[in-house]
Design an enzyme around this catalytic site. Sequence first.
Site, PDB file in Angstrom:
ATOM      1  N   LEU A   1       1.015  -1.388  -0.028  1.00 11.99           N
ATOM      2  CA  LEU A   1       0.061   0.029  -0.041  1.00 11.99           C
ATOM      3  C   LEU A   1       0.800   1.330   0.208  1.00 11.99           C
ATOM      4  O   LEU A   1       0.375   2.224  -0.485  1.00 11.99           O
ATOM      5  CB  LEU A   1      -0.896   0.014   1.161  1.00 11.99           C
ATOM      6  N   GLY A   2       1.891   1.016   0.660  1.00 10.74           N
ATOM      7  CA  GLY A   2       2.738   2.526   0.448  1.00 10.74           C
ATOM      8  C   GLY A   2       4.285   2.025   0.968  1.00 10.74           C
ATOM      9  O   GLY A   2       4.320   0.792   1.508  1.00 10.74           O
TER      10      GLY A   2
ATOM     11  N   GLU B   1       7.537  -0.380   5.011  1.00  6.11           N
ATOM     12  CA  GLU B   1       6.525  -0.285   4.130  1.00  6.11           C
ATOM     13  C   GLU B   1       5.173  -0.782   4.820  1.00  6.11           C
ATOM     14  O   GLU B   1       5.044  -1.232   6.006  1.00  6.11           O
ATOM     15  CB  GLU B   1       6.715  -1.695   3.284  1.00  6.11           C
TER      16      GLU B   1
ATOM     17  N   ASP C   1       0.595  16.654  13.714  1.00  2.52           N
ATOM     18  CA  ASP C   1       0.680  16.413  12.612  1.00  2.52           C
ATOM     19  C   ASP C   1      -0.656  16.064  11.787  1.00  2.52           C
ATOM     20  O   ASP C   1      -1.068  15.459  10.987  1.00  2.52           O
ATOM     21  CB  ASP C   1       1.666  15.348  11.658  1.00  2.52           C
TER      22      ASP C   1
ATOM     23  N   LYS D   1       1.703  -2.308   8.986  1.00  2.00           N
ATOM     24  CA  LYS D   1       2.955  -1.573   9.007  1.00  2.00           C
ATOM     25  C   LYS D   1       4.200  -2.412   9.329  1.00  2.00           C
ATOM     26  O   LYS D   1       4.171  -2.814  10.618  1.00  2.00           O
ATOM     27  CB  LYS D   1       2.751  -0.113   9.773  1.00  2.00           C
TER      28      LYS D   1
ATOM     29  N   GLN E   1      10.280   5.928   4.486  1.00  2.00           N
ATOM     30  CA  GLN E   1      11.896   5.599   4.422  1.00  2.00           C
ATOM     31  C   GLN E   1      12.498   4.541   5.180  1.00  2.00           C
ATOM     32  O   GLN E   1      13.291   3.769   4.871  1.00  2.00           O
ATOM     33  CB  GLN E   1      12.302   6.892   5.115  1.00  2.00           C
ATOM     34  N   PHE E   2      11.731   4.112   6.257  1.00  2.00           N
ATOM     35  CA  PHE E   2      12.019   3.177   7.336  1.00  2.00           C
ATOM     36  C   PHE E   2      11.276   1.818   6.997  1.00  2.00           C
ATOM     37  O   PHE E   2      11.467   0.859   7.950  1.00  2.00           O
ATOM     38  CB  PHE E   2      12.246   3.561   8.653  1.00  2.00           C
TER      39      PHE E   2
END
Length: 769
Positions: free
Chosen positions: A490-491, A497, A624, A529, A494-495
């Site tokens: 899905l995405g 997936e 955020d 994740k 940097q660290f």
Amino acid sequence: EKVISVDPSSHCRYALGMEDGRIKDDDITASSHWYETTGPQYARLNREEGDGAWCPEGQLEPSDSQYLQVDLGRLTFLTVVGTQGRYARNSGNEFARAYRLNYSRDGLLWKSWRNRLGNAVMEGNKNAYASVINDLHPPIITRYIRLIPVTRVSTTVCMRVELYGCPWEDGLISYSSPEGQPMNPPGYPIASFNDSTYDGAHERSRRLFGGMGQLTDGVIGLDDFLQTRQYHVWPGYDYLGWRNDSLGTQGYVEMEFVFDRRRNFTSMKVHSNNMFSRGVKIFSSVSCWFKPRLIAGWEVESVAFKTVLDDRNPSARYVTVPLNRRTAKSIRCRFYFADIWMMFSEISFQSGNKSTHTHVPNPSTSEPPDDGNTPILIGCLVTIILLLVIIIFLILWCQYVCKVLEKHLFLLCPTACGGGYAEPDVTQCTPHQCFHSNAPHYAETDIVRLQGVTGSNMYAVPALTVDSLTRKDISAAEFPRQHLIFREKLGEGQFGEVHLCEAEGLPEFLGEGSPLPDRDGRSVLVAVKQLRADATSQARNDFLKEIKIMSRLNDPNIIRLLCVCVSSDPLCMVTEYMENGDLNMFLSQREIESTLTLSDLLHMSVQISSGMKYLASLNFVHRDLATRNCLLDRRLTIKIADFGMSRNLYSSDYYRIQGRAVLPIRWMAWESILLGKFTTASDVWAFGVTLWEIFTLCKEQPYSLLSDEQVIENTGEFFRNQGRQIFLYGPPLCPPSLFELMMRCWSRDLADRPTFEGLYQALRPHVNQ
Ligand SMILES: *[C@@H]1O[C@H](CO)[C@@H](O)[C@H](O)[C@H]1NC(C)=O
Ligand SMILES: *[C@@H]1O[C@H](CO)[C@@H](O)[C@H](O)[C@H]1NC(C)=O
Ligand SMILES: *[C@@H]1O[C@H](CO)[C@@H](O)[C@H](O)[C@H]1NC(C)=O
């Protein structure tokens, strides 16, 4: 659509796709590479794939010319190059201290780039991790580019690269013209009007041939041709100019233009000096001929155009020559002298569909009316003068009124631009409020200067300080890893997936009170994740902190952690799968009326305020909040997510400070940016921006035409509070009462901002209407 008239190379600074992968591996090649893992495909800025960069084979010697080549796929106006060394998560330390550039428009004929002072070598990196940005003066119009590392001693070099610019819409690939000439005005230094950046041939017949130079570098000359925009160059530098008696008795300058393909030309814009007191004027007339193919005769029928000469205004100006939609691959034009000198600084062509030209400054004058219409012209001038007087009056009046109504000004301004429920004549608005454009990915040229502003504040401190994390801090249950069946990616961050997985037997595993929607099937879809096995210990710690934070949260509008796999690597967290992705993507693909109503938007706002109300009740600061961090499930329930900052997709929303954290500055309250202070009140500010996003249907980034630096400057205005701060405009869809609510979220004083409880109470009645 209007184009803002400023130096185009300050606008055309979009990343061209090395970092984000729009430039494909196949388009990146090199003269050599050391190992497979340092091949050219790893030369991507800020990426760490392979062994972390491209490295040419062996030691680089001073006499070597190894290169990295990028095919941009189309002609591009290249304005900035960024480079970085091989860092490889702290295991690499190779970089190029200097480099030069070669380029080719056709892939066959290569040219060497030099700056305006004639230097070819640019300063490169000083360490393996920081990226160094070089502005190209002049910019390069090219399709292929080669970066050639340069060294003084034998050494190993590695490079990562990003290129910045924009498409070259003109399609011009070369122009030819007579060489420019020197001028020796009495009492002045000698001025020289040659084309000093021309990259074609200088023929013996004193013609320039087969290249491009100052007429397409985006720099327009000043009114006084002796002044230049560039330091350390000679007078007349910005112009290419000719004397009428130097070209025989013909009385014109002939130029030829060759294009990448056949185009349908609507007009040509010629930026010309008009300093008549020194014998310089725009051309009196121009005739152009057209050739549909390179190997063909010129068509007999020409397009002729007479200008209206102007002996009153000595300003340099764009003269627009209509080309009557003629089709051509090549154009020849004769520009007739009106005086002793003729001087051009830019020429651009408009062709094809009504595409606009982002790199062409807006022509300011010279759309001459028909011949012999002087009375009409005078009438127009009188009208314009009257209008100006009225406008000046309004400005003065508004300045007076605004002093009185300082606070109300912001409520009025936005409507003058986009919205529409108040007086239309508030000329005090800054133009930034009126811009509508795509969010630019600016090159990070100015970041170093900004570090003073940001000082040593700690931005990346997580909301909950967690001293030591152990398994017992994590209240989510450990799920057997082998029961997670991979479906799709899905995405990626940097660290880690994010995968879509089937979790076999998860409902039974969670038992009674399981929040899962599908209780019937044995397996359910979940989002997993996963932290990369080789992530830094910092990333690992953050991942565990995120798990710890999430496992404590339990609210219908907050994403739920279902279970974890942390007994072995790679660490995983399993959350609900949200079929409709994030709210930003969801809204930006939709139009109002067709699939969404105003009350849907309000319903979304209420859900977010409800989730935030829950977080605030735990004294939890999100830091955020934005539409990109709100997820939607199949029934369009919104859940707030991302407490761990996996921010890859929306990297343009974050402002990067070199070697530090990335910050969502367009969503941040002034005190978070300036003082590093994050509180529930700063979450309220971000909620205001999120509302604004929802009601613009995420079609635009907040403050889309302010650069990151300008956004930070604007923050300073909020702090000073002298009425010069720029607010987001009221979205046209947004009811006035709701816009007032947003404005309250952006109050300078924290105490003046509403609470989430208050926001929830204020929004909820709207939905029930
Ligand atoms: C242009 O003129 C300047 C000043 O006379 C001179 O230094 C320079 O070499 C010339 N450049 C070219 C390309 O002819
Ligand atoms: C050049 O311009 C001057 C002034 O307009 C004019 O007197 C002269 O005849 C022109 N010379 C040529 C060769 O056209
Ligand atoms: C004009 O539009 C057509 C069809 O929409 C497209 O194929 C073509 O590339 C466009 N031309 C230019 C110059 O943008």
